[in-house]
Design a protein around this motif. Structure first.
Motif, PDB file in Angstrom:
ATOM      1  N   GLN A  88       4.970  14.568   1.652  1.00 45.77           N
ATOM      2  CA  GLN A  88       5.077  13.314   2.565  1.00 45.77           C
ATOM      3  C   GLN A  88       4.724  11.912   1.545  1.00 45.77           C
ATOM      4  O   GLN A  88       3.788  12.168   0.906  1.00 45.77           O
ATOM      5  N   SER A  89       5.610  10.990   1.579  1.00 42.42           N
ATOM      6  CA  SER A  89       5.107   9.558   0.975  1.00 42.42           C
ATOM      7  C   SER A  89       5.425   8.587   1.991  1.00 42.42           C
ATOM      8  O   SER A  89       6.269   8.629   2.855  1.00 42.42           O
ATOM      9  N   ALA A  90       4.806   7.595   1.667  1.00 42.27           N
ATOM     10  CA  ALA A  90       4.828   6.187   2.714  1.00 42.27           C
ATOM     11  C   ALA A  90       4.463   4.694   1.869  1.00 42.27           C
ATOM     12  O   ALA A  90       3.591   4.945   0.945  1.00 42.27           O
ATOM     13  N   GLU A 148      13.638  10.600   6.926  1.00 44.20           N
ATOM     14  CA  GLU A 148      13.578   9.315   6.734  1.00 44.20           C
ATOM     15  C   GLU A 148      12.855   8.456   7.987  1.00 44.20           C
ATOM     16  O   GLU A 148      13.454   8.554   8.905  1.00 44.20           O
ATOM     17  N   ALA A 149      11.958   7.438   7.759  1.00 46.24           N
ATOM     18  CA  ALA A 149      11.657   6.608   9.035  1.00 46.24           C
ATOM     19  C   ALA A 149      11.226   5.386   8.521  1.00 46.24           C
ATOM     20  O   ALA A 149      10.585   4.923   7.435  1.00 46.24           O
ATOM     21  N   HIS A 150      11.471   4.381   9.510  1.00 44.80           N
ATOM     22  CA  HIS A 150      11.054   3.031   9.158  1.00 44.80           C
ATOM     23  C   HIS A 150      10.914   2.440  10.353  1.00 44.80           C
ATOM     24  O   HIS A 150      11.386   2.694  11.396  1.00 44.80           O
ATOM     25  N   GLU A 197       8.784   5.598   5.207  1.00 42.16           N
ATOM     26  CA  GLU A 197       8.176   6.912   4.969  1.00 42.16           C
ATOM     27  C   GLU A 197       9.397   7.919   4.669  1.00 42.16           C
ATOM     28  O   GLU A 197      10.310   7.921   5.346  1.00 42.16           O
ATOM     29  N   HIS A 198       8.830   8.820   3.710  1.00 41.94           N
ATOM     30  CA  HIS A 198       9.889   9.978   3.296  1.00 41.94           C
ATOM     31  C   HIS A 198       9.108  11.263   3.393  1.00 41.94           C
ATOM     32  O   HIS A 198       8.113  11.458   2.844  1.00 41.94           O
ATOM     33  N   CYS A 199       9.876  12.196   4.056  1.00 40.17           N
ATOM     34  CA  CYS A 199       9.247  13.621   3.910  1.00 40.17           C
ATOM     35  C   CYS A 199      10.182  14.703   3.732  1.00 40.17           C
ATOM     36  O   CYS A 199      11.308  14.461   3.696  1.00 40.17           O
ATOM     37  N   SER A 200       9.803  15.766   3.428  1.00 42.67           N
ATOM     38  CA  SER A 200      10.795  16.852   3.185  1.00 42.67           C
ATOM     39  C   SER A 200      10.105  18.161   3.335  1.00 42.67           C
ATOM     40  O   SER A 200       8.825  18.493   3.144  1.00 42.67           O
ATOM     41  N   TYR A 201      10.853  19.310   3.678  1.00 48.99           N
ATOM     42  CA  TYR A 201      10.408  20.609   4.143  1.00 48.99           C
ATOM     43  C   TYR A 201      11.557  21.357   3.031  1.00 48.99           C
ATOM     44  O   TYR A 201      12.548  21.123   3.393  1.00 48.99           O
ATOM     45  N   GLN A 206       0.895  -1.073  -0.060  1.00 54.14           N
ATOM     46  CA  GLN A 206       0.187  -0.146  -0.032  1.00 54.14           C
ATOM     47  C   GLN A 206       0.852   1.233   0.077  1.00 54.14           C
ATOM     48  O   GLN A 206       1.964   1.326   0.628  1.00 54.14           O
ATOM     49  N   ARG A 207       0.390   2.326  -0.806  1.00 54.60           N
ATOM     50  CA  ARG A 207       1.391   3.399  -0.752  1.00 54.60           C
ATOM     51  C   ARG A 207       0.446   4.648  -0.627  1.00 54.60           C
ATOM     52  O   ARG A 207      -0.767   4.732  -0.912  1.00 54.60           O
ATOM     53  N   TYR A 208       1.138   5.719   0.000  1.00 51.18           N
ATOM     54  CA  TYR A 208       0.477   7.099   0.276  1.00 51.18           C
ATOM     55  C   TYR A 208       1.527   8.058  -0.331  1.00 51.18           C
ATOM     56  O   TYR A 208       2.526   7.810  -0.103  1.00 51.18           O
TER      57      TYR A 208
END
Length: 652
Positions: free
Chosen positions: A128-130, A96-98, A110-114, A3-5
């Protein structure tokens, strides 16, 4: 199944430095996010100039799941490892989070960026994507997937609210501006230390770019992404999952679709029609785009001119807006001679007219959105059935109606906001029994049916239309210019042969092109091939005369294109046996053919380029120049021989 977000781009109308100060307030604990139990720093490092700051944290999240599932799993909280790379110089934060808990059963990334807004350096963008991959979980894989996605999307929405909360808190405390980072002067001692041996665990040894390269690639900005404010303003309120589906489907189109990308409103209709099931919506949209290309629907409003007979006897037209701002279309079906129209103009012309109405409806929705400043994605239809009788249940007419419903349902989903059916007669239940199984359940819910005079007064049309918009023939105040319909004179009917021939021409003209071939002036189509091993497909029918068909390329002529370049499909008049078939006409031949009368060949042709992996037909069938559409040739004058000749010629 993974599943992707993917989130839209969310914009904070504050400078990057101030947003970072608000972000840091979320640690080590954040009361505003109840599931976030706390965090601790595992590792931390800075670059010598202080521009890059790397922090690795262990974060504990409460499991918001049924007690039975928590008991089976044996945990009350899960642990995630989060790595942040803050670059003050570039003004970016990459995250980055796992998961560490159950990492062998469940994989969450999870990958996020500001980043700084590309058009306003005093604004900050967040993206944000996960991904979630549940490999095995004690037989509760489906339940865990639903719980995880529900909790994740709830936290996504809450995350933005928390940042805005801390921004307001900073401003209320008097912190409304934080200076941008500037490099500090380098002292001689620091320069010598920098030139000496480096700690293998330091930031400089590994380099910030290698630390989060996957995250950087995953969230790198391009100029064609959606932002949350645009979605809310132009498309309406969407849940985080719905936003993610829209972005993923749009990205798929950008990667795979050759040609104009549909508008976001159009993509969203297909997602709604399939309850935001991404795979089902993708397949429905793919088939519709293929249909639009085959029938040249994008050009319909520019090319379609309804016959005068349709304009006079087709009792339908646009009439202001409903009470919600939707465009209003009025159709007086009971006054319309559907049998007469079909016999006078043919089924294909009627279908084309119905498609033009739907195309115009989408265009009017866009205009209403701009005019009202809020999303209008559908229109309302007022269907007047007074006069409906057994004549309207003519079998070919009902079959044509079912076909039109099927085409509209497949290619214009979620465009009908409401259908108001008034003055339904006794024969209506018979018609409804015939057509209702072919109408999508979501569409049927939008039908409101009034028999007799029930449409008048409270609970009737006044609940959906302003009184000054209700047409005069229904007792309203508005003069309606929709044609009144009436019986089509039988003298205007086509013969069966004419009707069949007309319908064939309509069908083929949507896909095939017509051309004339003069002696010395062949008809040529240049096909540009960008990738080798593509497949050129073609078909044509000779309406008059004999032609020679050839395919040229600078190296070798073939329907399988081994090299990129320009391929030339050519039709020229069949010469006598003594002439050379492959010789190209000279300038004098062309001028003579254009300025002097002489024999002329007529043909219909079609060609398309397919990637080799997309082609599933027989190679030998492509090499044949004899068209499968032989009826059209048979319908032409007997002077046509109906024969064609082919020639695959080597390089010119």
């Amino acid at each position: 199944m993974v599943q992707r977000y993917q989130s839209p781009v969310r914009v904070y109308k504050y400078p990057f430095e101030l947003v970072m100060a608000a972000y840091e307030k979320r640690f080590p604990t954040c009361p505003q996010i109840p599931v976030f139990l706390g965090s601790e720093v595992l590792r931390e490092s800075r670059s010598p100039d202080g521009a890059v700051h790397v922090v690795e944290r262990s974060c504990r999240l409460r499991v918001d799941a049924p007690r039975l599932l928590r008991k089976i799993a044996g945990v009350e909280h899960v642990v995630f490892v989060q790595t942040n790379v803050l670059n003050w110089k570039e003004r970016t934060l990459l995250i980055e989070a796992h998961n560490e808990t159950f990492a062998n059963r469940v994989v969450v990334n999870e990958h996020c960026s500001y980043t700084v807004h590309p058009e306003n350096e005093d604004w900050t963008c967040f993206e944000q994507s996960a991904s979630l991959d549940i490999r095995s979980f004690f037989g509760f894989e489906n339940a865990l997937e639903k719980i995880a996605m529900k909790q994740y999307t709830a936290n996504v929405k809450r995350g933005k609210e928390v940042i805005e909360h801390y921004l307001n808190e900073l401003i209320s405390q008097g912190t409304s501006h934080i200076p941008r980072w500037t490099p500090a002067p380098v002292r001689e001692e620091d320069a010598r230390n920098q030139a000496g041996p480096r700690d293998p665990g330091s930031l400089e040894a590994h380099g910030p770019s290698s630390t989060l390269r996957p995250a950087l690639e995953a969230v790198s900005m391009d100029g064609d992404k959606l932002d949350a404010d645009y979605i809310e303003r132009c498309l309406g309120h969407l849940t985080p999952i719905q936003e993610s589906c829209l972005i993923q489907l749009r990205h798929w189109l950008q990667e795979t679709h050759k040609g104009k990308i549909p508008k976001d409103e159009h993509i969203l209709r297909f997602l709604r029609a399939r309850d935001f099931h991404l795979d089902k919506a993708r397949e429905m949209l793919r088939q519709s785009l293929s249909w639009r290309k085959q029938h040249q629907v994008d050009l319909l409003l520019q090319t379609w001119q309804p016959p005068a007979l349709l304009e006079e006897f087709y009792a339908g037209g646009w009439h202001y807006q409903d009470i919600d701002g939707r465009p209003l279309y009025i159709l007086r079906l009971g006054q319309m001679d559907t049998k007469g129209l079909m016999k006078a103009v043919g089924e294909e012309a009627l279908l084309r007219h119905v498609l033009s109405v739907n195309e115009e409806g989408q265009k009017r929705c866009e205009g209403s959105t701009r005019q009202l400043g809020r999303p209008i994605s559908s229109w309302t239809c007022l269907l007047d059935l007074e006069g409906l009788n057994m004549r309207h249940l003519w079998r070919p007419g009902v079959k044509a109606l079912l076909r039109m419903i099927e085409v509209v349902e497949d290619n214009y989903p979620e465009t009908l906001g409401r259908l108001l059916i008034v003055r339904a007669p006794r024969v209506f239940p018979v018609l409804w029994t015939l057509i209702s199984p072919f109408i999508n359940e979501n569409t049927r819910r939008k039908f409101l049916i009034y028999s007799g005079s029930n449409y008048q007064g409270p609970g009737g049309l006044v609940d959906y239309l302003d009184r000054e918009v209700i047409p005069d023939f229904l007792g309203g105040e508005s003069v309606c210019n929709v044609p009144e319909g009436g019986l089509v004179p039988k003298s205007l009917y086509m013969t069966e042969e004419e009707q069949e021939h007309t319908d064939q021409l309509w069908q083929w003209s949507e896909t095939y092109h017509s051309a004339s071939v003069l002696r010395g002036a062949p008809h040529e189509v240049a096909v540009e091939i960008l990738e080798g091993e593509s497949v050129i497909t073609w078909d044509f029918d000779i309406l008059r005369g004999d032609v020679v068909f050839s395919l040229y390329h600078t190296k070798q002529g073939s329907h399988v294109t081994r090299w990129p370049g320009i391929y030339l499909l050519q039709w020229q008049m069949h010469s006598t046996p003594g002439s050379v078939a492959c010789s190209l006409p000279g300038v004098d031949d062309v001028l003579t053919a254009l300025h002097s009368p002489g024999p002329k060949c007529k043909l219909l042709y079609y060609c398309e380029v397919l990637a080799s992996e997309d082609f599933r037909g027989s190679m030998s069938s492509l090499e044949s120049c004899t068209s499968g559409f032989s009826q059209l040739s048979a319908a032409t004058s007997s002077s046509s021989s109906g024969q064609s000749h082919s020639s695959s010629l080597v390089s010119r």
